[in-house]
Scaffold this motif. Structure first.
Motif, PDB file in Angstrom:
ATOM      1  N   ARG A 111      32.413  11.762 -13.469  1.00 18.28           N
ATOM      2  CA  ARG A 111      32.770  10.426 -13.945  1.00 18.28           C
ATOM      3  C   ARG A 111      34.232  10.179 -13.617  1.00 18.28           C
ATOM      4  N   LEU A 112      34.580   8.912 -13.587  1.00 17.27           N
ATOM      5  CA  LEU A 112      35.962   8.578 -13.238  1.00 17.27           C
ATOM      6  C   LEU A 112      36.912   9.098 -14.313  1.00 17.27           C
TER       7      LEU A 112
ATOM      8  N   GLY B 218      38.871  10.034  -8.871  1.00 14.85           N
ATOM      9  CA  GLY B 218      38.679   8.635  -8.530  1.00 14.85           C
ATOM     10  C   GLY B 218      37.292   8.420  -7.958  1.00 14.85           C
ATOM     11  N   PRO B 219      36.986   7.181  -7.516  1.00 18.40           N
ATOM     12  CA  PRO B 219      35.650   6.868  -6.979  1.00 18.40           C
ATOM     13  C   PRO B 219      35.231   7.761  -5.819  1.00 18.40           C
TER      14      PRO B 219
ATOM     15  N   ILE C 217      29.922   7.587  -5.649  1.00 24.56           N
ATOM     16  CA  ILE C 217      29.883   6.121  -5.662  1.00 24.56           C
ATOM     17  C   ILE C 217      29.472   5.592  -4.285  1.00 24.56           C
TER      18      ILE C 217
ATOM     19  N   GLU D 267      36.068   8.085 -20.404  1.00 28.67           N
ATOM     20  CA  GLU D 267      35.808   8.191 -18.966  1.00 28.67           C
ATOM     21  C   GLU D 267      34.467   7.561 -18.604  1.00 28.67           C
TER      22      GLU D 267
ATOM     23  N   ALA E 257      34.871   3.846 -18.598  1.00 27.01           N
ATOM     24  CA  ALA E 257      35.649   3.411 -17.421  1.00 27.01           C
ATOM     25  C   ALA E 257      34.754   3.424 -16.182  1.00 27.01           C
ATOM     26  N   THR E 258      33.894   4.433 -16.089  1.00 30.03           N
ATOM     27  CA  THR E 258      32.971   4.542 -14.959  1.00 30.03           C
ATOM     28  C   THR E 258      31.984   3.376 -14.976  1.00 30.03           C
TER      29      THR E 258
ATOM     30  N   TYR F 259      33.681   0.193 -13.885  1.00 34.28           N
ATOM     31  CA  TYR F 259      33.920   0.219 -12.439  1.00 34.28           C
ATOM     32  C   TYR F 259      32.644  -0.168 -11.685  1.00 34.28           C
TER      33      TYR F 259
ATOM     34  N   ARG G 145      31.897  -3.893 -12.087  1.00 34.55           N
ATOM     35  CA  ARG G 145      32.766  -4.746 -11.260  1.00 34.55           C
ATOM     36  C   ARG G 145      32.407  -4.663  -9.786  1.00 34.55           C
ATOM     37  N   LEU G 146      31.859  -3.513  -9.404  1.00 32.77           N
ATOM     38  CA  LEU G 146      31.515  -3.297  -8.001  1.00 32.77           C
ATOM     39  C   LEU G 146      30.255  -4.072  -7.602  1.00 32.77           C
TER      40      LEU G 146
END
Ligand SMILES: [Zn+2]
Length: 216
Positions: free
Chosen positions: A128-129, A136-137, A142, A166, A169-170, A173, A176-177
């Motif tokens: 996980r981030l 990071g990604p 990812i 975490e 946050a993952t 992310y 948003r992606l």
């Protein structure tokens, strides 16, 4: 120069026994007392039992590989051809390939799978981030998830990462992606205490939280 494990024996036991204790101690949740108890148990076991155990361990490492699509573990078949790289779940035509549950690790995949109620496919991130730890990604899977979405088959992603900082946050992310490209993103929701690793949640709570997912 740092000492290699096994170079020095501070225990009262003979070296071969001490090495086993030290090896067992590297396992999660095993302290020196339990490691010693297990080592004595193995010592008392028959040669056949101990060789079978060590054989199973090496075969597990040799015969299991990761699925090229979802990163689930799969058995490496004998005489495997080069296009034979996909796990049984990804190959199952009865599963919904438009619905992908994103999990942090293979343990969580199997926790959900044990419930028998999820009919989509999985994507194992293998982590996980965690920017503070330099994850990071690019350090988790990812890119592979992006490739799957680019095939055009995916319509919904359920983000089943742990409700830790975490994990959240993952989830954010991923949302948003893929939200801007029209993928429905949902997050497992209730029943799971905040801060708890998903692999420790009981199966029923986990499946209820999947059913009660909310859109992100
Ligand atoms: Zn797979």
């Amino acid at each position: 120069m740092p000492q290699k494990p096994g170079d020095r024996n501070p225990s009262p036991y003979p070296m071969p026994f001490y090495r086993v204790i030290e090896a067992l101690r590297t396992l999660p949740g095993i302290g020196v007392r339990t490691a010693t108890k297990l080592a004595f148990h193995l010592l008392k076991s028959s040669d056949e039992e101990v060789f079978a155990l060590s054989g199973h361990l090496s075969l597990m490492k040799k015969e299991l590989v990761l699925c090229s699509v979802c990163q689930n573990i799969r058995e490496l078949p004998e005489n495997a051809s080069t296009d034979d790289t996909v796990c049984t779940l990804c190959r199952d035509p009865s599963r919904d390939d438009g619905l992908i549950m994103v999990v942090e690790d293979v343990q969580t995949l199997y926790a959900v799978e044990r419930s028998g109620e999820f009919q989509g496919l999985y994507h194992v991130l293998m982590g996980r981030l965690s920017p503070l730890d330099g994850i990071g990604p690019d350090s988790i899977r990812i890119k592979e998830l992006i490739s799957r979405v680019e095939t055009g088959q995916v319509r919904e992603i359920i983000v089943a990462t742990s409700p830790t900082t975490e994990g959240e946050a993952t989830a954010l992310y991923i949302s948003r992606l893929f939200k801007p490209v029209g993928i429905r993103i949902s997050r497992i929701a209730f029943g799971i205490p905040v801060g708890l690793e998903l692999e420790y949640v009981d199966d029923m709570t986990l499946i209820r939280s999947v059913e009660g997912r909310r859109l992100m």
